[in-house]
Write a protein that holds these residues in place. Structure first.
Motif, PDB file in Angstrom:
ATOM      1  N   SER A 106      37.713 -26.647  -0.779  1.00 24.82           N
ATOM      2  CA  SER A 106      38.337 -27.810  -1.202  1.00 24.82           C
ATOM      3  C   SER A 106      38.662 -28.087  -2.572  1.00 24.82           C
ATOM      4  CB  SER A 106      38.514 -28.511   0.108  1.00 24.82           C
ATOM      5  OG  SER A 106      37.609 -28.541   0.181  1.00 24.82           O
ATOM      6  N   CYS A 107      37.273 -27.701  -3.375  1.00 24.99           N
ATOM      7  CA  CYS A 107      37.206 -28.546  -4.182  1.00 24.99           C
ATOM      8  C   CYS A 107      38.564 -27.366  -5.722  1.00 24.99           C
ATOM      9  CB  CYS A 107      36.029 -28.775  -4.995  1.00 24.99           C
ATOM     10  SG  CYS A 107      35.744 -29.105  -7.342  1.00 24.99           S
ATOM     11  N   LEU A 108      39.209 -28.891  -6.220  1.00 28.54           N
ATOM     12  CA  LEU A 108      40.328 -28.112  -7.177  1.00 28.54           C
ATOM     13  C   LEU A 108      39.376 -27.471  -8.616  1.00 28.54           C
ATOM     14  CD1 LEU A 108      43.098 -30.976  -7.614  1.00 28.54           C
ATOM     15  CD2 LEU A 108      43.198 -29.330  -6.297  1.00 28.54           C
ATOM     16  N   SER A 109      38.190 -28.099  -8.820  1.00 32.18           N
ATOM     17  CA  SER A 109      37.667 -27.370  -9.955  1.00 32.18           C
ATOM     18  C   SER A 109      37.603 -25.721  -9.981  1.00 32.18           C
ATOM     19  CB  SER A 109      36.689 -28.342 -10.147  1.00 32.18           C
ATOM     20  OG  SER A 109      37.256 -29.483 -10.956  1.00 32.18           O
ATOM     21  N   TRP A 110      36.915 -25.922  -8.333  1.00 33.15           N
ATOM     22  CA  TRP A 110      36.271 -24.530  -8.199  1.00 33.15           C
ATOM     23  C   TRP A 110      37.298 -23.491  -8.153  1.00 33.15           C
ATOM     24  CZ3 TRP A 110      31.256 -22.666  -7.295  1.00 33.15           C
ATOM     25  CH2 TRP A 110      30.631 -22.883  -8.200  1.00 33.15           C
ATOM     26  N   GLN A 111      38.561 -24.640  -8.175  1.00 33.74           N
ATOM     27  CA  GLN A 111      39.797 -22.896  -7.663  1.00 33.74           C
ATOM     28  C   GLN A 111      40.514 -22.827  -8.832  1.00 33.74           C
ATOM     29  OE1 GLN A 111      39.605 -21.794  -4.721  1.00 33.74           O
ATOM     30  NE2 GLN A 111      38.233 -23.185  -4.071  1.00 33.74           N
ATOM     31  N   ASN A 112      39.810 -23.518  -9.373  1.00 32.14           N
ATOM     32  CA  ASN A 112      39.979 -23.246 -11.419  1.00 32.14           C
ATOM     33  C   ASN A 112      41.256 -24.284 -11.570  1.00 32.14           C
ATOM     34  OD1 ASN A 112      38.566 -20.802 -11.499  1.00 32.14           O
ATOM     35  ND2 ASN A 112      39.710 -19.472 -10.875  1.00 32.14           N
ATOM     36  N   THR A 113      41.531 -24.864 -11.543  1.00 34.62           N
ATOM     37  CA  THR A 113      42.331 -26.171 -11.630  1.00 34.62           C
ATOM     38  C   THR A 113      41.402 -26.933 -12.348  1.00 34.62           C
ATOM     39  OG1 THR A 113      43.215 -25.822  -9.666  1.00 34.62           O
ATOM     40  CG2 THR A 113      44.026 -27.756 -10.605  1.00 34.62           C
ATOM     41  N   MET A 114      41.631 -27.667 -13.754  1.00 38.25           N
ATOM     42  CA  MET A 114      40.918 -28.915 -14.183  1.00 38.25           C
ATOM     43  C   MET A 114      41.266 -30.076 -14.019  1.00 38.25           C
ATOM     44  SD  MET A 114      40.878 -27.710 -18.567  1.00 38.25           S
ATOM     45  CE  MET A 114      40.567 -29.509 -19.041  1.00 38.25           C
ATOM     46  N   CYS A 115      39.790 -30.454 -12.785  1.00 41.59           N
ATOM     47  CA  CYS A 115      39.985 -32.334 -12.311  1.00 41.59           C
ATOM     48  C   CYS A 115      38.562 -32.391 -12.979  1.00 41.59           C
ATOM     49  CB  CYS A 115      39.956 -31.510 -11.051  1.00 41.59           C
ATOM     50  SG  CYS A 115      40.206 -33.032  -9.679  1.00 41.59           S
ATOM     51  N   PHE A 116      38.490 -33.724 -13.166  1.00 40.17           N
ATOM     52  CA  PHE A 116      36.979 -34.070 -13.316  1.00 40.17           C
ATOM     53  C   PHE A 116      37.513 -35.870 -12.349  1.00 40.17           C
ATOM     54  CE2 PHE A 116      37.833 -31.451 -17.253  1.00 40.17           C
ATOM     55  CZ  PHE A 116      36.555 -30.913 -17.347  1.00 40.17           C
ATOM     56  N   SER A 117      37.869 -35.974 -11.282  1.00 40.22           N
ATOM     57  CA  SER A 117      37.953 -37.297 -10.688  1.00 40.22           C
ATOM     58  C   SER A 117      37.136 -37.632  -9.941  1.00 40.22           C
ATOM     59  CB  SER A 117      39.333 -37.136  -9.271  1.00 40.22           C
ATOM     60  OG  SER A 117      40.609 -36.166  -9.748  1.00 40.22           O
ATOM     61  N   CYS A 118      36.302 -36.674 -10.001  1.00 40.74           N
ATOM     62  CA  CYS A 118      34.656 -36.961  -9.352  1.00 40.74           C
ATOM     63  C   CYS A 118      33.739 -37.269 -10.508  1.00 40.74           C
ATOM     64  CB  CYS A 118      34.234 -36.104  -8.209  1.00 40.74           C
ATOM     65  SG  CYS A 118      33.767 -34.593  -9.621  1.00 40.74           S
ATOM     66  N   VAL A 150      38.277 -41.079  -4.994  1.00 44.05           N
ATOM     67  CA  VAL A 150      38.905 -40.485  -6.305  1.00 44.05           C
ATOM     68  C   VAL A 150      39.484 -39.234  -6.144  1.00 44.05           C
ATOM     69  CG1 VAL A 150      38.267 -42.282  -7.779  1.00 44.05           C
ATOM     70  CG2 VAL A 150      36.904 -40.697  -7.868  1.00 44.05           C
ATOM     71  N   CYS A 151      38.883 -38.579  -4.991  1.00 47.52           N
ATOM     72  CA  CYS A 151      39.052 -36.681  -4.770  1.00 47.52           C
ATOM     73  C   CYS A 151      39.847 -36.422  -4.601  1.00 47.52           C
ATOM     74  CB  CYS A 151      38.088 -35.995  -4.382  1.00 47.52           C
ATOM     75  SG  CYS A 151      38.224 -34.673  -4.135  1.00 47.52           S
ATOM     76  N   PRO A 152      41.499 -35.706  -5.371  1.00 44.89           N
ATOM     77  CA  PRO A 152      42.327 -35.865  -4.742  1.00 44.89           C
ATOM     78  C   PRO A 152      42.707 -34.393  -3.751  1.00 44.89           C
ATOM     79  CG  PRO A 152      41.908 -34.494  -6.749  1.00 44.89           C
ATOM     80  CD  PRO A 152      41.097 -34.945  -6.729  1.00 44.89           C
ATOM     81  N   SER A 153      41.873 -33.703  -3.600  1.00 50.12           N
ATOM     82  CA  SER A 153      41.259 -32.605  -1.828  1.00 50.12           C
ATOM     83  C   SER A 153      40.045 -32.621  -1.210  1.00 50.12           C
ATOM     84  CB  SER A 153      41.256 -31.557  -3.037  1.00 50.12           C
ATOM     85  OG  SER A 153      40.499 -31.267  -3.439  1.00 50.12           O
ATOM     86  N   ASN A 154      40.144 -34.623  -1.193  1.00 49.41           N
ATOM     87  CA  ASN A 154      38.719 -34.657  -0.542  1.00 49.41           C
ATOM     88  C   ASN A 154      37.758 -33.782   0.124  1.00 49.41           C
ATOM     89  OD1 ASN A 154      40.335 -37.188   0.580  1.00 49.41           O
ATOM     90  ND2 ASN A 154      41.363 -36.098   1.667  1.00 49.41           N
ATOM     91  N   ALA A 155      37.061 -32.842  -1.315  1.00 49.35           N
ATOM     92  CA  ALA A 155      36.250 -31.833  -1.314  1.00 49.35           C
ATOM     93  C   ALA A 155      34.962 -32.801  -1.489  1.00 49.35           C
ATOM     94  CB  ALA A 155      36.402 -31.333  -2.530  1.00 49.35           C
ATOM     95  N   ILE A 156      34.674 -33.968  -1.406  1.00 52.23           N
ATOM     96  CA  ILE A 156      33.559 -34.144  -1.340  1.00 52.23           C
ATOM     97  C   ILE A 156      33.033 -34.896  -0.370  1.00 52.23           C
ATOM     98  CG2 ILE A 156      31.585 -36.072  -2.209  1.00 52.23           C
ATOM     99  CD1 ILE A 156      33.344 -36.078  -5.441  1.00 52.23           C
ATOM    100  N   LYS A 157      32.244 -34.319   0.562  1.00 49.22           N
ATOM    101  CA  LYS A 157      31.558 -34.895   2.287  1.00 49.22           C
ATOM    102  C   LYS A 157      30.275 -35.419   1.870  1.00 49.22           C
ATOM    103  CE  LYS A 157      35.388 -32.187   3.459  1.00 49.22           C
ATOM    104  NZ  LYS A 157      36.333 -32.865   3.112  1.00 49.22           N
ATOM    105  N   ILE A 158      29.989 -36.458   3.382  1.00 48.69           N
ATOM    106  CA  ILE A 158      29.228 -37.130   3.324  1.00 48.69           C
ATOM    107  C   ILE A 158      28.337 -35.994   4.194  1.00 48.69           C
ATOM    108  CG2 ILE A 158      27.577 -38.929   3.969  1.00 48.69           C
ATOM    109  CD1 ILE A 158      29.929 -40.583   3.677  1.00 48.69           C
ATOM    110  N   LYS A 159      26.890 -35.528   3.493  1.00 45.90           N
ATOM    111  CA  LYS A 159      26.135 -34.554   4.451  1.00 45.90           C
ATOM    112  C   LYS A 159      25.220 -34.927   5.633  1.00 45.90           C
ATOM    113  CE  LYS A 159      23.207 -30.568   3.944  1.00 45.90           C
ATOM    114  NZ  LYS A 159      22.999 -29.575   2.875  1.00 45.90           N
TER     115      LYS A 159
END
Length: 159
Positions: A106-118, A150-159
């Motif tokens: 779900s991370c935009l940067s992992w989907q080849n979109t430039m995003c430095f929100s985190c 700040v993550c626009p795609s909620n890709a950062i999770k608490i494990k």
């Protein structure tokens, strides 16, 4: 088993699992059992009002926890200094007991979109990028939680 029963049982097992999620506590306590026993007996909960980031809340069980949905922890020590019941103490200052990970699907940067929100709000330089893509969280992470909201795609999770 009918289809409705199957989905109902799956839903119930998911609810049971979600209730097992460990609460994230402020970073100034020594042990969960001591924390629970002493925090539940505190009548003032001054740590909640002392928090400048407004991330400490009261749970149903009358103990406090951290919610990163609006901000992160600056480790400012105010909650520990405000604690009158010796639940939180500067003597036990530590990292927040949570581990963060990036969901690469779900991370935009992992989907080849430039995003430095985190990366931008990270005070610890704990997020590395491979070039301008593929972020990963390194060992410098203090689990402050500023990257979560700040993550626009909620890709950062608490494990």
């Amino acid at each position: 088993m009918e289809r409705r029963e199957l989905f109902s049982s799956l839903s119930n097992s998911f609810r049971k699992e979600s209730k097992k999620i460990k609460k994230i506590r402020p970073p100034y306590f020594i042990d969960e059992n001591v924390f629970f026993t002493n925090c539940i007996n505190c009548s003032t909960k001054d740590c909640i009002t002392a928090c400048e980031e407004n991330i400490i809340f009261l749970d149903d069980d009358e103990t406090v926890f951290i919610d990163f949905s609006k901000s992160g922890c600056t480790y400012c020590d105010l909650c520990a200094n405000a604690c009158t019941n010796n639940v939180l103490s500067m003597e036990y200052k530590n990292k927040i007991n949570a581990k963060f990970e990036i969901d690469i699907l779900s991370c935009l940067s992992w989907q080849n979109t430039m995003c430095f929100s985190c990366k931008d709000p990270c005070l610890d330089n704990a997020i590395d990028f491979l070039g301008v893509f593929r972020p990963s969280i390194n060992n410098s992470c203090t689990s402050c939680g500023f990257c979560l909201k700040v993550c626009p795609s909620n890709a950062i999770k608490i494990k």
